[in-house]
Design a protein around this motif. Structure first.
Motif, PDB file in Angstrom:
ATOM      1  N   LYS A   6       3.687   0.843   4.618  1.00 63.22           N
ATOM      2  CA  LYS A   6       2.669  -0.072   5.168  1.00 63.22           C
ATOM      3  C   LYS A   6       1.276   0.481   4.936  1.00 63.22           C
ATOM      4  CE  LYS A   6       5.111  -1.881   9.103  1.00 63.22           C
ATOM      5  NZ  LYS A   6       5.219  -1.570  10.537  1.00 63.22           N
ATOM      6  N   VAL A   7       1.177   1.803   4.902  1.00 64.63           N
ATOM      7  CA  VAL A   7      -0.128   2.421   4.629  1.00 64.63           C
ATOM      8  C   VAL A   7      -0.117   3.081   3.243  1.00 64.63           C
ATOM      9  CG1 VAL A   7      -0.838   2.723   7.021  1.00 64.63           C
ATOM     10  CG2 VAL A   7       0.569   4.474   5.954  1.00 64.63           C
ATOM     11  N   SER A  11       0.771  -1.787  -0.872  1.00 64.41           N
ATOM     12  CA  SER A  11       0.956  -2.885   0.066  1.00 64.41           C
ATOM     13  C   SER A  11      -0.077  -2.910   1.187  1.00 64.41           C
ATOM     14  CB  SER A  11       2.348  -2.785   0.678  1.00 64.41           C
ATOM     15  OG  SER A  11       2.478  -1.533   1.291  1.00 64.41           O
ATOM     16  N   SER A  12      -1.108  -2.119   1.052  1.00 65.53           N
ATOM     17  CA  SER A  12      -1.999  -2.054   2.196  1.00 65.53           C
ATOM     18  C   SER A  12      -3.433  -1.777   1.768  1.00 65.53           C
ATOM     19  CB  SER A  12      -1.513  -0.943   3.126  1.00 65.53           C
ATOM     20  OG  SER A  12      -2.586  -0.289   3.712  1.00 65.53           O
ATOM     21  N   LEU A  14      -5.271   0.091   3.511  1.00 63.64           N
ATOM     22  CA  LEU A  14      -5.543   1.451   3.959  1.00 63.64           C
ATOM     23  C   LEU A  14      -5.365   2.468   2.842  1.00 63.64           C
ATOM     24  CD1 LEU A  14      -4.025   1.966   7.512  1.00 63.64           C
ATOM     25  CD2 LEU A  14      -6.392   2.202   6.825  1.00 63.64           C
ATOM     26  N   ASN A  15      -4.193   2.396   2.200  1.00 62.72           N
ATOM     27  CA  ASN A  15      -3.875   3.288   1.094  1.00 62.72           C
ATOM     28  C   ASN A  15      -4.087   4.763   1.439  1.00 62.72           C
ATOM     29  OD1 ASN A  15      -3.162   4.196  -1.375  1.00 62.72           O
ATOM     30  ND2 ASN A  15      -4.966   3.447  -2.457  1.00 62.72           N
ATOM     31  N   THR A  44      -4.089   4.996  10.442  1.00 60.97           N
ATOM     32  CA  THR A  44      -2.806   5.274   9.804  1.00 60.97           C
ATOM     33  C   THR A  44      -1.698   5.464  10.835  1.00 60.97           C
ATOM     34  OG1 THR A  44      -3.838   6.293   7.881  1.00 60.97           O
ATOM     35  CG2 THR A  44      -1.573   6.905   8.314  1.00 60.97           C
ATOM     36  N   GLN A  47      -0.223   2.535  12.741  1.00 58.36           N
ATOM     37  CA  GLN A  47       0.701   1.740  11.931  1.00 58.36           C
ATOM     38  C   GLN A  47       2.092   2.368  11.932  1.00 58.36           C
ATOM     39  OE1 GLN A  47       0.379  -1.082  10.050  1.00 58.36           O
ATOM     40  NE2 GLN A  47      -1.691  -1.365  10.832  1.00 58.36           N
TER      41      GLN A  47
END
Ligand SMILES: O=C(O)CCC(=O)C(=O)O
Ligand SMILES: [Fe+2]
Length: 276
Positions: A6-7, A11-12, A14-15, A44, A47
Motif C-alpha cells: 500500500k505504501v 500502488s501508492s 507515498l512510495n 507510512t 497505513q
C-alpha cells in the motif's frame, strides 16, 4: 505484504516502501523523510498498523527523535569535514553551501538467504546489497550485530566494517565528492550476507542463531535546486575542476532513471554524470 505494498512503489502516492527484488532479492526498506520525520513516519506506519494506533504513534515518535539526532550529528560531521579540508572552510562554507541540506532515513531489512541461494554463490557469500556509492553528501549507517557491511579500498579490496553496539559508520557520498572536486572520495560499499553453514560442523547443520539483518541509513543531502560547483578555494590555486556544475535534482533523476545508475544496483556515480 499486502499492507506494505500500500505504501510501495506502484500502488501508492507515498512510495516509501521498497520491496524485494528492486535493490536485491534480500533487501526491503522503508523511507522516512525529514524535516518532519514524525509526519513522514506516521503516514507510512498508519497505513501499515491501522489496527494499532499506539504502535504507529510510538514508532513515529521514535523516528522523530532519531531524525533529530541524526540531523544534529550530520551538521557536526559536515563542519568537521570542512575544517579538515581547509583552514577557515567551516566558517566560509557551512552557512552558504550546507545550511539547506536535508536528511532522510532508510530502515532496511535483509532476509536470510536460503540454503540453495547460498550454494549458488561462490563461498556462500550472498550480496544483500550490491556495490554502490550513496547519492548524499554524507551517510550515517547503523548496522545491527549481524554485520556484513563492507567498504572497498582504493586498491579495490573489500574491508569488513565490524558491527558493534553504539557504532555508527559515516560514508562520504557522491554529492560531497563532486563538491570537494574529488578531494573526498565517495565510498564504494556493499552488504554481504555471510554464509550460515558452520565450518566446524560436518553434519551440514545450519547455525541456528542466524537472523534477519537490520540497518538504518541516514542520508544527508543538498537541496534539490542546488547547483553543485566546487568553490575556487576548494579547487585550489593551479588546480582544475574535474566536475561540470550540475543541478542536484538532475543527478538524483539520472541515478534513479538510468538502468546502469539505478539506486543500489551498480557503481554509477557523479563522475559518469558530470566528470570532465
Ligand atoms: O545496510 C547497510 O548497512 C548499508 C545500506 C546502504 O549502503 C544504503 O542504503 O545505501
Ligand atoms: Fe549505501
Amino acid at each position: 505484504m499486502e499492507s506494505k505494498l500500500k505504501v510501495g512503489p506502484s500502488s501508492s502516492i507515498l512510495n516509501t516502501y521498497t520491496p524485494h527484488f528492486i535493490a536485491s532479492p534480500f533487501f526491503e526498506s522503508f523511507k522516512v523523510s525529514g524535516p518532519d520525520f514524525y509526519a513522514s513516519a506516521h503516514m507510512t506506519s498508519s497505513q501499515l498498523l491501522l489496527q494499532n494506533k499506539t504502535t504507529s504513534e510510538l514508532f513515529s515518535e521514535t523516528m522523530k527523535e532519531y531524525g533529530r539526532k541524526m540531523t544534529e550529528l550530520s551538521k557536526r560531521i559536515m563542519e568537521i569535514v570542512l575544517m579538515i579540508m581547509g583552514e577557515g572552510f567551516g566558517e566560509k562554507f557551512y552557512e552558504s553551501e550546507f545550511a539547506k541540506c536535508h536528511g532522510y532515513l532508510r530502515i532496511i531489512n535483509y532476509s536470510i538467504p536460503t540454503m540453495e541461494e547460498e550454494e549458488e554463490e561462490e563461498e556462500g557469500e550472498v550480496e544483500g546489497l550490491g556495490m554502490h556509492t550513496d547519492m548524499s553528501c554524507i551517510t550515517i549507517v547503523y548496522q545491527d550485530e549481524v554485520g556484513g557491511l563492507q567498504v572497498r579500498s582504493k586498491e579495490g579490496k573489500w574491508m569488513d566494517i565490524k558491527a558493534c553496539e553504539g557504532r555508527l559508520v559515516v560514508n562520504i557520498g557522491d554529492l560531497m565528492q563532486a563538491w570537494s572536486n574529488g578531494k573526498l572520495r565517495s565510498s564504494q560499499h556493499r552488504v554481504v550476507l555471510k554464509k550460515r553453514r558452520n565450518h566446524n560442523d560436518n553434519s551440514n547443520n545450519y547455525v541456528k542463531k542466524k537472523k534477519n539483518r537490520f540497518s538504518v541509513a541516514f542520508f544527508w543531502c543538498f537541496e534539490d535546486e542546488k547547483v553543485i560547483y566546487a568553490p575556487d578555494e576548494v579547487v585550489g590555486e593551479g588546480g582544475f575542476r574535474v566536475y561540470k556544475p550540475f543541478l542536484c535534482s538532475d543527478y538524483l533523476k539520472f541515478r534513479q532513471s538510468s538502468e546502469r545508475g539505478r539506486f543500489e544496483k551498480v557503481g554509477y556515480t557523479a563522475k559518469d554524470f558530470a566528470g570532465i
